[in-house]
Design a protein around this motif. Structure first.
Motif, mmCIF file in Angstrom:
data_model
loop_
_atom_site.group_PDB
_atom_site.id
_atom_site.type_symbol
_atom_site.label_atom_id
_atom_site.label_comp_id
_atom_site.label_asym_id
_atom_site.label_seq_id
_atom_site.Cartn_x
_atom_site.Cartn_y
_atom_site.Cartn_z
ATOM 1 N N UNK A 54 -22.265 -22.173 -15.359
ATOM 2 C CA UNK A 54 -21.962 -21.517 -14.096
ATOM 3 C C UNK A 54 -21.259 -20.186 -14.386
ATOM 4 N N UNK A 55 -21.950 -19.060 -14.165
ATOM 5 C CA UNK A 55 -21.412 -17.741 -14.532
ATOM 6 C C UNK A 55 -20.125 -17.427 -13.775
ATOM 7 N N UNK A 56 -20.066 -17.793 -12.495
ATOM 8 C CA UNK A 56 -18.854 -17.508 -11.713
ATOM 9 C C UNK A 56 -17.662 -18.272 -12.291
ATOM 10 N N UNK A 57 -17.874 -19.552 -12.586
ATOM 11 C CA UNK A 57 -16.809 -20.374 -13.154
ATOM 12 C C UNK A 57 -16.342 -19.821 -14.496
ATOM 13 N N UNK A 58 -17.306 -19.364 -15.325
ATOM 14 C CA UNK A 58 -16.982 -18.829 -16.654
ATOM 15 C C UNK A 58 -16.142 -17.559 -16.529
ATOM 16 N N UNK A 59 -16.566 -16.668 -15.626
ATOM 17 C CA UNK A 59 -15.834 -15.401 -15.428
ATOM 18 C C UNK A 59 -14.437 -15.692 -14.891
ATOM 19 N N UNK A 60 -14.335 -16.620 -13.941
ATOM 20 C CA UNK A 60 -13.030 -16.954 -13.369
ATOM 21 C C UNK A 60 -12.113 -17.515 -14.451
ATOM 22 N N UNK A 61 -12.650 -18.398 -15.289
ATOM 23 C CA UNK A 61 -11.837 -19.019 -16.344
ATOM 24 C C UNK A 61 -11.355 -17.973 -17.343
ATOM 25 N N UNK A 62 -12.261 -17.074 -17.776
ATOM 26 C CA UNK A 62 -11.866 -16.028 -18.731
ATOM 27 C C UNK A 62 -10.848 -15.088 -18.111
ATOM 28 N N UNK A 63 -10.998 -14.824 -16.802
ATOM 29 C CA UNK A 63 -10.042 -13.938 -16.130
ATOM 30 C C UNK A 63 -8.646 -14.554 -16.119
ATOM 31 N N UNK A 64 -8.589 -15.854 -15.893
ATOM 32 C CA UNK A 64 -7.287 -16.533 -15.900
ATOM 33 C C UNK A 64 -6.660 -16.438 -17.290
ATOM 34 N N UNK A 65 -7.474 -16.650 -18.340
ATOM 35 C CA UNK A 65 -6.946 -16.556 -19.705
ATOM 36 C C UNK A 65 -6.407 -15.151 -19.986
ATOM 37 N N UNK A 66 -7.151 -14.117 -19.538
ATOM 38 C CA UNK A 66 -6.700 -12.734 -19.760
ATOM 39 C C UNK A 66 -5.404 -12.476 -19.006
ATOM 40 N N UNK A 67 -5.305 -13.022 -17.798
ATOM 41 C CA UNK A 67 -4.081 -12.858 -17.007
ATOM 42 C C UNK A 67 -2.898 -13.492 -17.752
ATOM 43 N N UNK A 68 -3.103 -14.679 -18.314
ATOM 44 C CA UNK A 68 -2.034 -15.338 -19.073
ATOM 45 C C UNK A 68 -1.605 -14.472 -20.251
ATOM 46 N N UNK A 69 -2.586 -13.878 -20.941
ATOM 47 C CA UNK A 69 -2.260 -13.036 -22.101
ATOM 48 C C UNK A 69 -1.445 -11.820 -21.676
ATOM 49 N N UNK A 70 -1.771 -11.264 -20.496
ATOM 50 C CA UNK A 70 -1.114 -10.040 -20.028
ATOM 51 C C UNK A 70 0.280 -10.318 -19.467
ATOM 52 N N UNK A 71 0.519 -11.534 -18.999
ATOM 53 C CA UNK A 71 1.809 -11.856 -18.364
ATOM 54 C C UNK A 71 2.429 -13.072 -19.078
ATOM 55 N N UNK A 72 3.165 -12.836 -20.176
ATOM 56 C CA UNK A 72 3.703 -13.951 -20.970
ATOM 57 C C UNK A 72 4.506 -14.982 -20.176
ATOM 58 N N UNK A 73 5.361 -14.583 -19.191
ATOM 59 C CA UNK A 73 6.095 -15.625 -18.449
ATOM 60 C C UNK A 73 5.152 -16.573 -17.707
ATOM 61 N N UNK A 74 4.037 -16.025 -17.227
ATOM 62 C CA UNK A 74 3.049 -16.854 -16.537
ATOM 63 C C UNK A 74 2.405 -17.836 -17.519
ATOM 64 N N UNK A 75 2.108 -17.324 -18.712
ATOM 65 C CA UNK A 75 1.509 -18.162 -19.757
ATOM 66 C C UNK A 75 2.459 -19.297 -20.144
ATOM 67 N N UNK A 76 3.750 -18.937 -20.302
ATOM 68 C CA UNK A 76 4.728 -19.969 -20.669
ATOM 69 C C UNK A 76 4.808 -21.039 -19.587
ATOM 70 N N UNK A 77 4.788 -20.593 -18.319
ATOM 71 C CA UNK A 77 4.875 -21.557 -17.208
ATOM 72 C C UNK A 77 3.647 -22.459 -17.192
#
Ligand SMILES: Cc1cc2nc3c(=O)[nH]c(=O)nc-3n(C[C@H](O)[C@H](O)[C@H](O)COP(=O)(O)OP(=O)(O)OC[C@H]3O[C@@H](n4cnc5c(N)ncnc54)[C@H](O)[C@@H]3O)c2cc1C
Length: 112
Positions: free
Chosen positions: A81-104
């Motif tokens: 599912x391309x939409x699901x894949x893009x959404x999942x990768x976007x969440x991972x990138x967001x975690x990488x960009x915002x360390x406090x979010x990743x820690x939480x």
């Protein structure tokens, strides 16, 4: 696959030797270290077989929960599912960009 309890002996397992992890979520090494810490603390505080039995009971619970979470992420990553894949990768990138979010987000996979 989760394994059923086994009779405790002086030989035990930890890390990937018992709960082999996919690379996804980056929790395999953390979980192996958590095993080591749990077993080490128990051995200091209890009789050896009691320490190992308690460690094995706790490790089976959090260890295989981590495997399930890791596997779920792996499946999302390779989803057709391309939409699901893009959404999942976007969440991972967001975690990488915002360390406090990743820690939480990964807080539950840390140490007690
Ligand atoms: C591509 C990839 C990326 C990963 N990325 C992450 C990540 O970002 N974050 C994360 O937390 N986890 C990650 N993991 C998972 C993590 O690497 C493992 O869960 C973790 O290394 C398990 O630790 P361990 O000590 O149980 O086993 P291992 O790290 O596999 O250690 C076992 C050791 O035993 C040695 N050994 C084997 N047989 C013998 C023998 N007969 N005699 C003596 N020594 C022996 C091996 O050489 C090895 O050094 C990743 C895994 C992969 C495959």
């Amino acid at each position: 696959m989760p394994v059923d309890p086994w009779p405790t002996t002086a030989v035990t397992l930890l890390g990937d030797a018992i709960h082999s992890m996919t690379p996804m979520r980056g929790i395999g090494a953390n979980t192996a270290l958590r095993d080591a810490m749990t077993l080490c603390r128990n051995l200091v505080e209890r009789e050896p077989l009691d320490a190992i039995a308690d460690y094995e009971r706790r490790m089976r619970e959090y260890g295989f929960a981590a495997v399930t979470a890791s596997l779920r992420s792996a499946r999302q990553f390779v989803s057709g599912n391309a939409v699901g894949r893009v959404a999942f990768k976007s969440v991972l990138r967001l975690f990488e960009a915002v360390p406090p979010l990743k820690r939480a987000a990964f807080r539950d996979h840390g140490l007690d």
